[in-house]
Motif scaffolding. Structure first.
Motif, mmCIF file in Angstrom:
data_model
loop_
_atom_site.group_PDB
_atom_site.id
_atom_site.type_symbol
_atom_site.label_atom_id
_atom_site.label_comp_id
_atom_site.label_asym_id
_atom_site.label_seq_id
_atom_site.Cartn_x
_atom_site.Cartn_y
_atom_site.Cartn_z
ATOM 1 N N MET A 85 -24.554 -8.813 19.412
ATOM 2 C CA MET A 85 -25.509 -9.315 18.431
ATOM 3 C C MET A 85 -25.227 -8.614 17.112
ATOM 4 O O MET A 85 -24.798 -7.461 17.073
ATOM 5 N N SER A 86 -25.473 -9.336 16.021
ATOM 6 C CA SER A 86 -25.156 -8.801 14.699
ATOM 7 C C SER A 86 -26.384 -8.898 13.808
ATOM 8 O O SER A 86 -27.262 -9.739 14.014
ATOM 9 N N PHE A 87 -26.430 -8.018 12.834
ATOM 10 C CA PHE A 87 -27.488 -8.077 11.830
ATOM 11 C C PHE A 87 -26.849 -7.763 10.488
ATOM 12 O O PHE A 87 -25.821 -7.091 10.405
ATOM 13 N N SER A 88 -27.445 -8.251 9.425
ATOM 14 C CA SER A 88 -26.872 -8.035 8.108
ATOM 15 C C SER A 88 -27.977 -8.020 7.081
ATOM 16 O O SER A 88 -29.049 -8.583 7.286
ATOM 17 N N GLY A 89 -27.698 -7.291 5.973
ATOM 18 C CA GLY A 89 -28.675 -7.282 4.889
ATOM 19 C C GLY A 89 -29.191 -5.906 4.576
ATOM 20 O O GLY A 89 -28.433 -4.957 4.459
ATOM 21 N N SER A 90 -30.478 -5.745 4.569
ATOM 22 C CA SER A 90 -31.152 -4.725 3.785
ATOM 23 C C SER A 90 -30.904 -3.270 4.130
ATOM 24 O O SER A 90 -30.530 -2.502 3.272
ATOM 25 N N SER A 97 -39.168 -0.777 2.190
ATOM 26 C CA SER A 97 -39.458 -2.112 2.719
ATOM 27 C C SER A 97 -38.129 -2.789 3.012
ATOM 28 O O SER A 97 -37.344 -3.039 2.093
ATOM 29 N N GLU A 98 -37.857 -3.052 4.294
ATOM 30 C CA GLU A 98 -36.553 -3.554 4.690
ATOM 31 C C GLU A 98 -36.706 -4.827 5.517
ATOM 32 O O GLU A 98 -37.719 -5.055 6.174
ATOM 33 N N SER A 99 -35.668 -5.659 5.508
ATOM 34 C CA SER A 99 -35.713 -6.913 6.249
ATOM 35 C C SER A 99 -34.291 -7.364 6.571
ATOM 36 O O SER A 99 -33.395 -7.222 5.741
ATOM 37 N N PHE A 100 -34.080 -7.883 7.801
ATOM 38 C CA PHE A 100 -32.768 -8.438 8.134
ATOM 39 C C PHE A 100 -32.911 -9.415 9.309
ATOM 40 O O PHE A 100 -33.779 -9.256 10.166
ATOM 41 N N PRO A 101 -32.038 -10.425 9.349
ATOM 42 C CA PRO A 101 -32.034 -11.355 10.481
ATOM 43 C C PRO A 101 -31.147 -10.814 11.601
ATOM 44 O O PRO A 101 -30.203 -10.053 11.358
ATOM 45 N N LEU A 102 -31.423 -11.232 12.837
ATOM 46 C CA LEU A 102 -30.634 -10.834 13.999
ATOM 47 C C LEU A 102 -30.014 -12.086 14.613
ATOM 48 O O LEU A 102 -30.698 -13.088 14.843
ATOM 49 N N HIS A 103 -28.686 -12.018 14.875
ATOM 50 C CA HIS A 103 -27.973 -13.148 15.478
ATOM 51 C C HIS A 103 -27.416 -12.704 16.830
ATOM 52 O O HIS A 103 -26.683 -11.716 16.915
ATOM 53 N N SER A 147 -25.286 -13.530 20.360
ATOM 54 C CA SER A 147 -24.189 -14.402 20.819
ATOM 55 C C SER A 147 -24.607 -15.279 21.988
ATOM 56 O O SER A 147 -24.019 -16.336 22.210
ATOM 57 N N TRP A 148 -25.597 -14.880 22.784
ATOM 58 C CA TRP A 148 -25.999 -15.608 23.985
ATOM 59 C C TRP A 148 -27.171 -16.562 23.730
ATOM 60 O O TRP A 148 -27.597 -17.291 24.620
ATOM 61 N N SER A 149 -27.689 -16.574 22.509
ATOM 62 C CA SER A 149 -28.922 -17.315 22.255
ATOM 63 C C SER A 149 -28.692 -18.812 22.060
ATOM 64 O O SER A 149 -29.359 -19.640 22.676
ATOM 65 N N SER A 150 -27.753 -19.165 21.195
ATOM 66 C CA SER A 150 -27.464 -20.572 20.910
ATOM 67 C C SER A 150 -26.106 -20.656 20.234
ATOM 68 O O SER A 150 -25.536 -19.636 19.818
ATOM 69 N N GLU A 151 -25.581 -21.876 20.077
ATOM 70 C CA GLU A 151 -24.286 -22.028 19.425
ATOM 71 C C GLU A 151 -24.341 -21.595 17.964
ATOM 72 O O GLU A 151 -23.412 -20.949 17.457
ATOM 73 N N ASP A 152 -25.424 -21.959 17.276
ATOM 74 C CA ASP A 152 -25.559 -21.554 15.877
ATOM 75 C C ASP A 152 -25.638 -20.039 15.747
ATOM 76 O O ASP A 152 -24.992 -19.432 14.877
ATOM 77 N N GLN A 153 -26.439 -19.429 16.615
ATOM 78 C CA GLN A 153 -26.567 -17.974 16.591
ATOM 79 C C GLN A 153 -25.222 -17.318 16.878
ATOM 80 O O GLN A 153 -24.836 -16.348 16.233
ATOM 81 N N ARG A 154 -24.513 -17.846 17.859
ATOM 82 C CA ARG A 154 -23.212 -17.273 18.228
ATOM 83 C C ARG A 154 -22.223 -17.400 17.072
ATOM 84 O O ARG A 154 -21.437 -16.478 16.812
#
Length: 744
Positions: free
Chosen positions: A158-163, A175-181, A183-190
């Motif tokens: 899994m990868s995260f990027s940003g703040s 104050s921090e924020s980042f999305p988490l992707h 690999s096993w969740s969905s094709e878009d996430q992967r």
């Protein structure tokens, strides 16, 4: 599957936001616990984060985990990089900065245990570090990409990027924020996770055009091993064991009132409802509590040592109250001014402090007796506080302890006691250490500069009594990371000796060398004092002061001017009198003396006058060195300074405090640096020591300033006096006798 990344579902979130998320508890720890690889590209990094997320780090290493880190240099700006170009100077600066940060660190016992594991990881090549920079035709600039990838043993990632930067401030304070992707969740996430994993691999292997990296792993092992030691990873069962000697209640939230059944009982203090602790203060208190109520807060001036200590004392008092035992809190400070500052702050927490200094009147003795009597109650929910000066606590001469009123009360006390030593370095003499209560239940030392200058034995004794630091915050962190102090500009003013002074200087230096040659250290020390006096009262200091005033400073207010004690060697003219006469007579300035003979009432009035601009400047010798809060000051002129590093650290702290009533953007420091005439011949060791100490002080002040490029001028001065900054530790600002306060 039990230890795989997908096993933490549904706890993983699509996006993390801090606040309200606790990134360490909710993200880093569970991710490391389930991973065998962690790759991170980040703007800035500190080992304190890895210390914070342990013991998951032990589990990560136990999994066979390996870590790769790509980071930018923490102490360089784009302007710095542009100025250095692409030569050897840049690489030397990168290595120097890394070594300096490691050598300055004095971690708490808990952090030290975790940093030992990091050292092992580096030695075992389980942690590899690269510095990355953007490449341009003639120079480099900072690398700011922020990507992280966790991979488990089953090949999930899994990868995260940003703040967030990889610092405690980055994951806790800001104050921090980042999305988490995942690999096993969905094709878009992967697909997102794959792109970010490929990007970090490409940067690591220098496959991205315009980005270069340096492997610095080999630069880290030796200094980390020297500074922290090394230990192998431990099983979770071992890591989880507590080494504390007693359990004290932690502060769970920085901005929450302590939940306690004693909140409304006036005899037990509580955290004020409007108290807003910084995260580093909360962490400091909890680490102190976890260490059994023993340790030192080595925090730069202006970071809130007093409030942090009172929060710790409140928790200790609540613990005692739960056991139905009263707690006596003894606060020892160096100056009378601090007694009253402590009293006001302590009352905010609900303490009812009794102050004790100087000759006690009968009524004062009765108040002190009553406090001790209440604290000696066998069963009671209450806390008593006594605030005194180190001088008032210490019997004079051969006076019997039983004849000393305060000591007599302390000897009779047999209940729980917490001893707080503010500006603890002032307690390091044998007489003052002997005056402290023996075997207290809790101890807490406070100081921006816990080390005693030239007194290693006194420093060790103090640490043995109060405990090693549980938190360390240096001046740079206070200014640029936590923003509790304002930034400053630093202007070193070179002062050359006159021809007559230069002749006398050479004579004294020759006498010093001769005395040392024949083994007569006492005579040498006497001549050194005479040479220092000559330097302190150099004629050209007055000339330079006139020039500063003529340049426009005479029209500015909110100044402190530090002058030398005593008088010129060949006359009875005191520098204090001379400076006051010049400023008043030649520049029509409103100035006032602020020194030992100034009463408490007068000092309060002078501070108020300075804040209002009714006086241009306060003239001081030493009274404004420690603990006194005058946040309105904007300009400091240091015409004279000792070789004690604590003095200039404290003076700088006076100038950098934030003023909520009249906010200032920055402060300005003018520092008079006296240098002897340059010589083509050899320079004696005593001269090198004196010049090196003077330039090291200046280099220290320059290093944390906004205009820190003046550091290169100071290094040039060192070369002129045959002092190679690469050879002499006092110019490198590193080693065992650090000039700066303890830092982390």
């Amino acid at each position: 599957m039990s230890d795989s990344l997908p096993s933490w579902e549904p706890n993983w979130r699509r996006r993390y936001n801090s606040p309200p998320d606790n990134l360490i508890q909710d993200f880093y720890r569970p991710a490391l616990h389930r991973s065998v690889r962690y790759d991170r590209a980040v703007g800035f990094f500190s080992s304190s984060l890895l210390a914070a997320i342990a013991p998951a780090l032990d589990k990560f290493v136990g999994n066979g985990g390996r870590m790769r880190l790509i980071t930018s240099p923490a102490n360089l700006s784009d302007d710095d990089l542009e100025a250095m170009g692409k030569g050897r100077e840049l690489q030397k600066r990168l290595e120097y900065d890394l070594h300096s940060e490691i050598r300055r660190s004095i971690p708490s016992s808990i952090q030290l245990n975790r940093l030992k594991l990091l050292t092992w990881m580096i030695a075992a090549r389980r942690l590899e570090v690269r510095i990355a920079l953007r490449e341009h035709p003639d120079c480099y600039s900072l690398f700011h990409e922020k990507i992280g990838v966790f991979t488990d043993a089953d090949g999930n990632w899994m990868s995260f990027s940003g703040s967030p930067n990889e610092t405690v401030g980055g994951v806790l304070r800001h104050s921090e924020s980042f999305p988490l992707h995942r690999s096993w969740s969905s094709e878009d996430q992967r697909a997102f996770a794959e792109e970010e994993r490929c990007r970090i691999d490409a940067v690591w292997h220098e496959q991205v055009e315009g980005v270069v990296t340096w492997s610095v792993t080999e630069w880290l092992e030796a200094p980390m091993r020297d500074a922290f030691g090394v230990r192998e990873p431990q099983p979770e069962s071992v890591v989880a064991k507590s080494t504390r000697r007693i359990t004290l209640p932690p502060i769970e939230e920085a901005n929450a009132l302590m939940n306690s059944s004693f909140e409304k009982v006036s005899l037990v203090p509580s955290l004020p409802e409007d108290l807003r602790l910084h995260d580093y203060q909360r962490i400091a208190v909890n680490d102190w509590l976890a260490a059994g109520g023993r340790g030192t807060f080595a925090m730069a001036t202006g970071t809130g040592k007093t409030i942090t200590a009172l929060a710790a004392a409140t928790q200790a008092a609540l613990h005692a109250a739960r056991s139905n035992r009263p707690l006596l809190v003894l606060v020892v400070v160096p100056l009378i001014d601090l007694v009253h500052q402590w009293k006001g702050n302590a009352e905010w927490f609900g303490f009812r402090p009794v102050i004790c200094h100087g000759a006690l009147r009968k009524a004062e003795q009765n108040k002190l007796k009553a406090a001790f009597s209440a604290a000696r109650s066998v069963f009671d929910k209450r806390a008593e506080m006594v605030i005194t000066t180190a001088g008032s606590l210490t019997p004079v001469g051969s006076k019997d302890v039983t004849e000393h009123f305060l000591q007599r009360q302390l000897q009779r006390h047999n209940g729980p006691i917490l001893v707080i030593g503010d500006e603890m370095h002032s307690l390091g003499t044998p007489e003052r250490i002997a005056a402290l209560p023996k075997s207290p239940d809790y101890t807490l030392g406070l100081s921006a500069t816990p080390k005693r200058h030239g007194d290693e034995e006194g420093t060790d004794t103090l640490l043995g009594y109060f405990g090693i630091p549980v938190i360390t915050i240096n001046i740079k962190d206070a200014i640029y990371k936590y923003e509790t102090l304002v930034p400053y500009d630093y202007f070193p003013c070179r002062i050359d000796l006159t021809s007559d002074e230069a002749d006398e200087y050479r004579k004294l230096s020759a006498k010093i060398a001769a005395a040392y040659a024949r083994g007569d250290d006492q005579v040498a020390e006497n001549f050194i004092r005479l040479r220092n006096r000559l330097k302190q009262h150099a004629v050209n200091k007055i000339v330079r002061l006139r020039e500063l005033m003529q340049s426009g400073l005479s029209k500015k207010t909110h100044q402190i001017i530090y002058v030398a004690e005593g008088s010129r060697p060949e006359s009875d003219i005191k520098q204090l009198d001379q400076v006051e006469q010049i400023l008043r007579g030649d520049f029509d300035m409103r100035v006032a003396r602020y020194y030992g003979e100034t009463s408490t009432e007068q000092r309060d009035a002078l501070q108020s006058s300075l804040a209002k601009g009714d006086v241009h400047a306060l003239l001081a010798m030493k009274c404004l060195d420690e603990g006194v809060d005058i946040p309105s000051v904007k300009i400091g002129i240091i015409t004279a300074s000792t070789q004690n590093p604590r003095q200039f650290v404290q003076r700088r702290g006076r100038l950098l405090r934030r003023d909520p009533k009249n906010p200032k953007s920055h402060a300005t420091i003018y520092d008079f640096i006296v240098l002897p005439p340059e010589s083509d011949g050899p320079i004696s060791d005593s001269e090198k020591t004196m010049i090196g100490s003077e330039l090291a002080r200046s280099a220290e002040l320059a290093d944390a300033a906004r205009n820190h490029e003046v550091l290169f001028d100071i290094r040039d001065w060192a070369y002129h006096y045959q002092l190679d900054p690469e050879k002499y530790v006092w110019m490198q600002l590193q080693g065992e006798d650090e000039m700066q306060e303890w830092t982390s």
